[in-house]
Design a protein around this motif. Sequence first.
Motif, PDB file in Angstrom:
ATOM      1  N   LEU A 465       0.870  -1.551  -0.394  1.00  0.00           N
ATOM      2  CA  LEU A 465       0.140  -0.185   0.135  1.00  0.00           C
ATOM      3  C   LEU A 465       0.433   1.054  -0.053  1.00  0.00           C
ATOM      4  O   LEU A 465       0.622   2.499  -0.645  1.00  0.00           O
ATOM      5  CB  LEU A 465      -1.001  -0.147   1.364  1.00  0.00           C
ATOM      6  CG  LEU A 465      -1.962   0.886   1.536  1.00  0.00           C
ATOM      7  CD1 LEU A 465      -2.487   0.859  -0.073  1.00  0.00           C
ATOM      8  CD2 LEU A 465      -2.440   1.683   2.822  1.00  0.00           C
ATOM      9  N   TYR A 466       1.921   1.029   0.662  1.00  0.00           N
ATOM     10  CA  TYR A 466       2.944   2.514   0.481  1.00  0.00           C
ATOM     11  C   TYR A 466       3.846   2.128  -0.255  1.00  0.00           C
ATOM     12  O   TYR A 466       4.624   3.335  -0.665  1.00  0.00           O
ATOM     13  CB  TYR A 466       3.293   1.724   2.082  1.00  0.00           C
ATOM     14  CG  TYR A 466       2.515   3.382   3.308  1.00  0.00           C
ATOM     15  CD1 TYR A 466       1.603   3.268   3.093  1.00  0.00           C
ATOM     16  CD2 TYR A 466       2.863   2.439   4.007  1.00  0.00           C
ATOM     17  CE1 TYR A 466       0.918   3.948   3.801  1.00  0.00           C
ATOM     18  CE2 TYR A 466       2.389   3.118   5.678  1.00  0.00           C
ATOM     19  CZ  TYR A 466       1.442   4.028   5.514  1.00  0.00           C
ATOM     20  OH  TYR A 466       0.216   4.225   6.076  1.00  0.00           O
ATOM     21  N   GLY A 469       3.423   2.246  -5.512  1.00  0.00           N
ATOM     22  CA  GLY A 469       2.947   3.227  -5.914  1.00  0.00           C
ATOM     23  C   GLY A 469       4.470   3.891  -5.477  1.00  0.00           C
ATOM     24  O   GLY A 469       4.579   5.047  -6.495  1.00  0.00           O
ATOM     25  N   LEU A 484      -0.540  11.934  -4.974  1.00  0.00           N
ATOM     26  CA  LEU A 484      -0.999  10.755  -4.291  1.00  0.00           C
ATOM     27  C   LEU A 484      -1.612  10.248  -4.796  1.00  0.00           C
ATOM     28  O   LEU A 484      -1.389   9.032  -4.533  1.00  0.00           O
ATOM     29  CB  LEU A 484      -1.044  11.548  -2.978  1.00  0.00           C
ATOM     30  CG  LEU A 484      -2.016  10.612  -1.500  1.00  0.00           C
ATOM     31  CD1 LEU A 484      -0.545  10.173  -1.352  1.00  0.00           C
ATOM     32  CD2 LEU A 484      -2.220  11.436  -0.819  1.00  0.00           C
ATOM     33  N   GLU A 488      -1.046   5.779  -4.886  1.00  0.00           N
ATOM     34  CA  GLU A 488      -2.761   4.498  -4.374  1.00  0.00           C
ATOM     35  C   GLU A 488      -2.932   3.342  -5.224  1.00  0.00           C
ATOM     36  O   GLU A 488      -2.918   2.676  -5.589  1.00  0.00           O
ATOM     37  CB  GLU A 488      -2.963   5.513  -3.436  1.00  0.00           C
ATOM     38  CG  GLU A 488      -2.876   6.132  -1.816  1.00  0.00           C
ATOM     39  CD  GLU A 488      -1.620   4.546  -1.660  1.00  0.00           C
ATOM     40  OE1 GLU A 488      -1.799   3.705  -1.501  1.00  0.00           O
ATOM     41  OE2 GLU A 488      -1.108   5.345  -0.431  1.00  0.00           O
ATOM     42  N   ARG A 489      -3.266   4.617  -6.698  1.00  0.00           N
ATOM     43  CA  ARG A 489      -3.458   3.721  -7.918  1.00  0.00           C
ATOM     44  C   ARG A 489      -2.662   2.973  -8.125  1.00  0.00           C
ATOM     45  O   ARG A 489      -2.816   1.495  -8.586  1.00  0.00           O
ATOM     46  CB  ARG A 489      -3.667   4.773  -9.080  1.00  0.00           C
ATOM     47  CG  ARG A 489      -4.618   4.207 -10.907  1.00  0.00           C
ATOM     48  CD  ARG A 489      -5.402   3.636 -10.329  1.00  0.00           C
ATOM     49  NE  ARG A 489      -7.061   3.868 -10.213  1.00  0.00           N
ATOM     50  CZ  ARG A 489      -8.242   2.970 -10.427  1.00  0.00           C
ATOM     51  NH1 ARG A 489      -7.963   2.197  -9.928  1.00  0.00           N
ATOM     52  NH2 ARG A 489      -8.905   4.242  -9.976  1.00  0.00           N
ATOM     53  N   SER A 491      -0.222   1.662  -6.347  1.00  0.00           N
ATOM     54  CA  SER A 491       0.256   0.458  -5.499  1.00  0.00           C
ATOM     55  C   SER A 491      -1.609  -0.825  -5.267  1.00  0.00           C
ATOM     56  O   SER A 491      -1.220  -1.742  -5.402  1.00  0.00           O
ATOM     57  CB  SER A 491      -0.168   1.145  -3.898  1.00  0.00           C
ATOM     58  OG  SER A 491       0.821   1.643  -4.125  1.00  0.00           O
ATOM     59  N   LEU A 492      -2.494   0.515  -5.741  1.00  0.00           N
ATOM     60  CA  LEU A 492      -4.157  -0.775  -5.673  1.00  0.00           C
ATOM     61  C   LEU A 492      -3.834  -1.876  -6.838  1.00  0.00           C
ATOM     62  O   LEU A 492      -3.722  -3.220  -7.088  1.00  0.00           O
ATOM     63  CB  LEU A 492      -4.936   0.242  -5.649  1.00  0.00           C
ATOM     64  CG  LEU A 492      -6.641  -0.319  -6.600  1.00  0.00           C
ATOM     65  CD1 LEU A 492      -6.819  -1.287  -5.412  1.00  0.00           C
ATOM     66  CD2 LEU A 492      -7.022   0.288  -6.669  1.00  0.00           C
ATOM     67  N   LEU A 512     -10.367  -0.224  -0.401  1.00  0.00           N
ATOM     68  CA  LEU A 512      -8.671   0.527  -1.383  1.00  0.00           C
ATOM     69  C   LEU A 512      -9.282   1.153  -2.585  1.00  0.00           C
ATOM     70  O   LEU A 512      -9.463   2.098  -2.723  1.00  0.00           O
ATOM     71  CB  LEU A 512      -7.359  -0.477  -1.075  1.00  0.00           C
ATOM     72  CG  LEU A 512      -6.219  -0.020  -1.707  1.00  0.00           C
ATOM     73  CD1 LEU A 512      -5.939   1.476  -1.391  1.00  0.00           C
ATOM     74  CD2 LEU A 512      -5.455  -0.603  -1.917  1.00  0.00           C
ATOM     75  N   VAL A 516      -9.058   4.689  -3.651  1.00  0.00           N
ATOM     76  CA  VAL A 516      -8.412   5.571  -4.855  1.00  0.00           C
ATOM     77  C   VAL A 516      -9.717   6.393  -5.905  1.00  0.00           C
ATOM     78  O   VAL A 516      -8.796   7.401  -6.250  1.00  0.00           O
ATOM     79  CB  VAL A 516      -7.693   4.284  -5.464  1.00  0.00           C
ATOM     80  CG1 VAL A 516      -7.132   4.855  -6.929  1.00  0.00           C
ATOM     81  CG2 VAL A 516      -6.576   3.683  -4.650  1.00  0.00           C
ATOM     82  N   VAL A 573      -7.428  -0.434   6.262  1.00  0.00           N
ATOM     83  CA  VAL A 573      -7.950   0.727   5.272  1.00  0.00           C
ATOM     84  C   VAL A 573      -8.107   2.190   5.538  1.00  0.00           C
ATOM     85  O   VAL A 573      -7.715   2.955   5.230  1.00  0.00           O
ATOM     86  CB  VAL A 573      -8.093   0.333   4.251  1.00  0.00           C
ATOM     87  CG1 VAL A 573      -8.169   1.176   2.492  1.00  0.00           C
ATOM     88  CG2 VAL A 573      -6.800  -0.907   3.415  1.00  0.00           C
ATOM     89  N   PHE A 577      -6.355   5.660   5.925  1.00  0.00           N
ATOM     90  CA  PHE A 577      -7.238   6.946   5.392  1.00  0.00           C
ATOM     91  C   PHE A 577      -7.870   7.947   6.054  1.00  0.00           C
ATOM     92  O   PHE A 577      -7.376   9.418   5.973  1.00  0.00           O
ATOM     93  CB  PHE A 577      -7.826   6.978   3.982  1.00  0.00           C
ATOM     94  CG  PHE A 577      -8.435   6.219   2.670  1.00  0.00           C
ATOM     95  CD1 PHE A 577      -7.165   6.482   2.123  1.00  0.00           C
ATOM     96  CD2 PHE A 577      -7.163   5.094   2.345  1.00  0.00           C
ATOM     97  CE1 PHE A 577      -6.257   6.390   0.908  1.00  0.00           C
ATOM     98  CE2 PHE A 577      -6.938   4.691   1.461  1.00  0.00           C
ATOM     99  CZ  PHE A 577      -6.448   5.598   0.491  1.00  0.00           C
TER     100      PHE A 577
END
Length: 586
Positions: A465-466, A469, A484, A488-489, A491-492, A512, A516, A573, A577
């Motif tokens: 998740l960190y 991305g 940002l 995260e896109r 990472s997803l 998630l 996103v 998650v 956020f």
Amino acid sequence: MMRKIINDEDNVVQEMMEGYISAYSRYYRKHPEVNGVILKQRRKDKVALVIGGGSGHEPMFSGFVGKGLADAAACGNIFASPDPNTVYETAKAVDNGRGVLFVYGCYAGDNLNFDMGEEFLNDDGIRTAHVRVWDDVASAPRDRISDRRGIAGDVYVVKTAGAACDAGLDLEEVTRVAEKARDHTNTIGVATAPAQLPGVDKPIFELGEDEIEYGMGLHGERGVLRTKWQPADVLAEKMYDQIKEDTGLAEGDEVCVLVNGLGSTTITELAIVFRKVKELLDRDGVKVYDADLNNYCTSQEMGGFSITLFQLDEELKKYYDMPCWCPYYAKGELTGGSYVPVTEEEADKEARGAEAASAAAQDLAEPYVSRKREGTLMELTAEDAREMLIYIADKVIAKKPYLTEIDSAIGDGDHGIGMAGGMKKAKEKLLKMEGEENAYAIFEAAGKAMLMSMGGASGVIFGSLYLAGAKGAEPKASITPEDLAGMERKSLAAIQERGKAEVGDKTMVDALSPAVDAMEANSAKGLLEMLRAAEEAARQGVEDTKNYTAKFGRAKSLMERAIGYQDAGATSVWLIFQGMREFVEG
């Protein structure tokens, strides 16, 4: 609350490992950096066998390291798979140049973490293969056999794989023999009382006085069916019939039988069960080649038992008959002549390394870190990102009991412990990064610290998740809302590629993915508004998981029984956020 003989709940595995290695120091050493149990006197001219999984199942896995068995075991936290670094370092320590075979139970966390450990080894030029044990006939139908869990059948697969390695077979042949053993091993179990994790106030699930869980997993999770208490003979016959129907067991077949206790069940009870199983096998003309009654694959103090049948042919019988020995399991006669001992010089060197690593860990300072910039943030500098991730780490650590309670409802209760442990490691890393000027490097370092320390499926997923991305991104002193959202896109996408989960599968992706989407739709409104939208979308995603059956993890075997409960990963998650929004808002 059940009383457990422990000190600090956060040090259970560490102190257990210290005691275990100390008690059996004649045979074992601990890896100086990770929770790996390594056999001292082992042959050096063969494929190395490494087993592993969560702690809390003792003597499996560390107790099956021995002559003619595994060369090492990579051990995770209680009921959580070892992290990739533990897998990597443990295997690297026993590699002889002929490759490494991994044997472990088929669980999402183990699959993800051992796969990544293999990738690291392959990058170093070390050949690897793996055999996932999926002997639990209750957890999925035969046409989805790779979805089945690994339970007490681990014993027979480890025994056979260890013998094949000692026979000098190459990696491909060792893997074939181990897979054959796996495919001839079938198990089913029942729980009569729940397990309880160290430091947790409640058991993983509750049973009425006249209830049992049929088809339970090895991690203390619920079974596939809750039913009324029945006498031993009735249970044994029902379980035997299900294995027989699943495997096509027939007259003239030859089997080994294991009646395995789950932690608090006595040998007396196991013997009563075996008595009935033997009667049924005799009735069907199936010969018992060998039998075992013991607590090999446990689940803390869970009550209950499992029945395992290992169907033999001449090849498997040959490997089963080969001698082996460890403090908890032995077959045949074993001399030590062919084993090359580790020298005292090597042992002293490893001990010094362990002491140095321990001292370094104790030097870590724990200062209070607050936000240095006032007001609502419009973008995240590297220092903002560092402080924000520390804030989130503290938030998740504080929510450990809440996450444990959620996970205990349909899982094995380890999610809160795993998340808190991973966030502690991330915080340790972040506290040392003051002055870092690349904002992406902050996310990457925190994600890698989580991935390499957490174990379980959560380690790979939440580390990504960190990490995913930010990895490879062009260095930037500060990142915008659009940056940002883009991070995260990525990472997803990486998480879904690794774990294969989609929205509706009752995983963290359910929170998630909409978060996103909300970030991308609201990034032009500024950082705070974007994170408000993401937080709300994640919260709704958590709520939606209550309507889903599970496709992954411990809860997948519950099917409709998982409906009505929220997913713990999705909840984490949402908390992350929420932490981002709170920090940015100030």
